[in-house]
Design a protein around this motif. Structure first.
Motif, PDB file in Angstrom:
ATOM      1  N   SER A  19       0.823  -1.201   0.000  1.00 42.24           N
ATOM      2  CA  SER A  19       0.000   0.000   0.000  1.00 42.24           C
ATOM      3  C   SER A  19       0.864   1.260   0.000  1.00 42.24           C
ATOM      4  O   SER A  19       2.003   1.248   0.440  1.00 42.24           O
ATOM      5  N   PRO A  20       0.312   2.391  -0.480  1.00 49.69           N
ATOM      6  CA  PRO A  20       1.087   3.636  -0.555  1.00 49.69           C
ATOM      7  C   PRO A  20       1.586   4.124   0.806  1.00 49.69           C
ATOM      8  O   PRO A  20       2.614   4.766   0.889  1.00 49.69           O
ATOM      9  N   ALA A  21       0.865   3.832   1.867  1.00 47.80           N
ATOM     10  CA  ALA A  21       1.297   4.288   3.185  1.00 47.80           C
ATOM     11  C   ALA A  21       2.603   3.605   3.582  1.00 47.80           C
ATOM     12  O   ALA A  21       3.487   4.212   4.170  1.00 47.80           O
ATOM     13  N   LYS A  22       2.720   2.328   3.270  1.00 47.29           N
ATOM     14  CA  LYS A  22       3.933   1.603   3.609  1.00 47.29           C
ATOM     15  C   LYS A  22       5.075   1.944   2.666  1.00 47.29           C
ATOM     16  O   LYS A  22       6.225   1.893   3.044  1.00 47.29           O
ATOM     17  N   SER A  23       4.793   2.302   1.409  1.00 52.96           N
ATOM     18  CA  SER A  23       5.853   2.601   0.451  1.00 52.96           C
ATOM     19  C   SER A  23       6.507   3.947   0.718  1.00 52.96           C
ATOM     20  O   SER A  23       7.578   4.216   0.212  1.00 52.96           O
ATOM     21  N   SER A  24       5.881   4.815   1.527  1.00 45.50           N
ATOM     22  CA  SER A  24       6.477   6.107   1.826  1.00 45.50           C
ATOM     23  C   SER A  24       7.586   5.990   2.856  1.00 45.50           C
ATOM     24  O   SER A  24       8.350   6.918   3.057  1.00 45.50           O
ATOM     25  N   GLN A  25       7.679   4.833   3.519  1.00 39.41           N
ATOM     26  CA  GLN A  25       8.738   4.626   4.495  1.00 39.41           C
ATOM     27  C   GLN A  25      10.053   4.387   3.781  1.00 39.41           C
ATOM     28  O   GLN A  25      10.091   4.014   2.621  1.00 39.41           O
ATOM     29  N   ALA A  26      11.146   4.594   4.492  1.00 41.23           N
ATOM     30  CA  ALA A  26      12.471   4.359   3.925  1.00 41.23           C
ATOM     31  C   ALA A  26      12.658   2.869   3.682  1.00 41.23           C
ATOM     32  O   ALA A  26      12.180   2.045   4.455  1.00 41.23           O
ATOM     33  N   PRO A  27      13.341   2.499   2.604  1.00 38.56           N
ATOM     34  CA  PRO A  27      13.560   1.078   2.337  1.00 38.56           C
ATOM     35  C   PRO A  27      14.454   0.459   3.406  1.00 38.56           C
ATOM     36  O   PRO A  27      15.375   1.082   3.921  1.00 38.56           O
ATOM     37  N   THR A  28      14.146  -0.769   3.735  1.00 40.95           N
ATOM     38  CA  THR A  28      14.894  -1.446   4.796  1.00 40.95           C
ATOM     39  C   THR A  28      15.853  -2.471   4.224  1.00 40.95           C
ATOM     40  O   THR A  28      16.148  -3.462   4.856  1.00 40.95           O
ATOM     41  N   GLY A  29      16.327  -2.253   2.988  1.00 38.17           N
ATOM     42  CA  GLY A  29      17.240  -3.191   2.343  1.00 38.17           C
ATOM     43  C   GLY A  29      18.604  -3.197   3.021  1.00 38.17           C
ATOM     44  O   GLY A  29      18.910  -2.390   3.906  1.00 38.17           O
ATOM     45  N   ARG A  30      19.445  -4.118   2.591  1.00 40.49           N
ATOM     46  CA  ARG A  30      20.775  -4.240   3.186  1.00 40.49           C
ATOM     47  C   ARG A  30      21.683  -3.086   2.790  1.00 40.49           C
ATOM     48  O   ARG A  30      22.561  -2.688   3.526  1.00 40.49           O
ATOM     49  N   TYR A  31      21.477  -2.537   1.596  1.00 39.63           N
ATOM     50  CA  TYR A  31      22.335  -1.458   1.139  1.00 39.63           C
ATOM     51  C   TYR A  31      21.539  -0.554   0.218  1.00 39.63           C
ATOM     52  O   TYR A  31      20.522  -0.937  -0.329  1.00 39.63           O
ATOM     53  N   SER A  32      22.031   0.633   0.033  1.00 39.64           N
ATOM     54  CA  SER A  32      21.406   1.573  -0.885  1.00 39.64           C
ATOM     55  C   SER A  32      22.137   1.496  -2.213  1.00 39.64           C
ATOM     56  O   SER A  32      23.332   1.735  -2.286  1.00 39.64           O
ATOM     57  N   ALA A  33      21.433   1.147  -3.269  1.00 43.42           N
ATOM     58  CA  ALA A  33      22.060   0.935  -4.571  1.00 43.42           C
ATOM     59  C   ALA A  33      22.657   2.226  -5.118  1.00 43.42           C
ATOM     60  O   ALA A  33      23.697   2.214  -5.751  1.00 43.42           O
ATOM     61  N   SER A  34      22.031   3.361  -4.868  1.00 36.70           N
ATOM     62  CA  SER A  34      22.539   4.605  -5.415  1.00 36.70           C
ATOM     63  C   SER A  34      23.794   5.064  -4.689  1.00 36.70           C
ATOM     64  O   SER A  34      24.619   5.760  -5.257  1.00 36.70           O
ATOM     65  N   ALA A  35      23.973   4.700  -3.445  1.00 34.84           N
ATOM     66  CA  ALA A  35      25.133   5.140  -2.683  1.00 34.84           C
ATOM     67  C   ALA A  35      26.370   4.292  -2.990  1.00 34.84           C
ATOM     68  O   ALA A  35      27.476   4.808  -3.027  1.00 34.84           O
ATOM     69  N   GLU A  36      26.189   2.999  -3.246  1.00 35.00           N
ATOM     70  CA  GLU A  36      27.333   2.124  -3.453  1.00 35.00           C
ATOM     71  C   GLU A  36      27.773   2.024  -4.903  1.00 35.00           C
ATOM     72  O   GLU A  36      28.944   1.980  -5.188  1.00 35.00           O
ATOM     73  N   PHE A  37      26.859   1.993  -5.841  1.00 33.81           N
ATOM     74  CA  PHE A  37      27.198   1.753  -7.235  1.00 33.81           C
ATOM     75  C   PHE A  37      27.319   3.080  -7.964  1.00 33.81           C
ATOM     76  O   PHE A  37      26.344   3.709  -8.314  1.00 33.81           O
ATOM     77  N   ASN A  38      28.543   3.518  -8.178  1.00 31.07           N
ATOM     78  CA  ASN A  38      28.804   4.765  -8.883  1.00 31.07           C
ATOM     79  C   ASN A  38      29.984   4.549  -9.822  1.00 31.07           C
ATOM     80  O   ASN A  38      31.097   4.981  -9.536  1.00 31.07           O
ATOM     81  N   PRO A  39      29.773   3.891 -10.966  1.00 34.38           N
ATOM     82  CA  PRO A  39      30.887   3.570 -11.855  1.00 34.38           C
ATOM     83  C   PRO A  39      31.375   4.787 -12.640  1.00 34.38           C
ATOM     84  O   PRO A  39      30.646   5.758 -12.833  1.00 34.38           O
ATOM     85  N   ASP A  40      32.613   4.692 -13.087  1.00 26.38           N
ATOM     86  CA  ASP A  40      33.221   5.741 -13.892  1.00 26.38           C
ATOM     87  C   ASP A  40      33.280   5.254 -15.333  1.00 26.38           C
ATOM     88  O   ASP A  40      33.984   4.298 -15.638  1.00 26.38           O
ATOM     89  N   TYR A  41      32.539   5.910 -16.230  1.00 30.50           N
ATOM     90  CA  TYR A  41      32.444   5.471 -17.613  1.00 30.50           C
ATOM     91  C   TYR A  41      33.332   6.276 -18.558  1.00 30.50           C
ATOM     92  O   TYR A  41      33.151   6.204 -19.765  1.00 30.50           O
ATOM     93  N   THR A  42      34.273   7.042 -18.075  1.00 31.56           N
ATOM     94  CA  THR A  42      35.090   7.866 -18.963  1.00 31.56           C
ATOM     95  C   THR A  42      35.897   7.052 -19.971  1.00 31.56           C
ATOM     96  O   THR A  42      35.971   7.444 -21.134  1.00 31.56           O
ATOM     97  N   PRO A  43      36.530   5.919 -19.599  1.00 30.71           N
ATOM     98  CA  PRO A  43      37.258   5.170 -20.641  1.00 30.71           C
ATOM     99  C   PRO A  43      36.327   4.579 -21.696  1.00 30.71           C
ATOM    100  O   PRO A  43      36.675   4.507 -22.871  1.00 30.71           O
TER     101      PRO A  43
END
Length: 70
Positions: A19-43
């Motif tokens: 439900s939308p009420a529960k989806s507004s809470q912060a995710p309780t996953g093991r890690y945040s994908a946006s914080a850990e995965f930041n690749p460098d594509y310059t080459p």
């Protein structure tokens, strides 16, 4: 032939279907994908530019040669 294996549904999909009420809470996953995965594509970008320049020059060379060979 080998049998197909069914894929399990991850817990992140089941959270998004709640439900939308529960989806507004912060995710309780093991890690945040946006914080850990930041690749460098310059080459990779440099390689793609080089491939594009080479492909364009070869196409231009073929066009010029087509005029001389006719």
């Amino acid at each position: 032939m080998s049998k197909k294996q069914k894929r399990r549904v991850s817990s992140s999909e089941s959270i998004s279907r709640e439900s939308p009420a529960k989806s507004s809470q912060a995710p309780t996953g093991r890690y945040s994908a946006s914080a850990e995965f930041n690749p460098d594509y310059t080459p990779i970008i440099k390689d793609l530019k080089r491939i594009g320049v080479l492909a364009g020059s070869f196409i231009a060379l073929l066009i010029v040669l087509s005029f001389f060979l006719r």
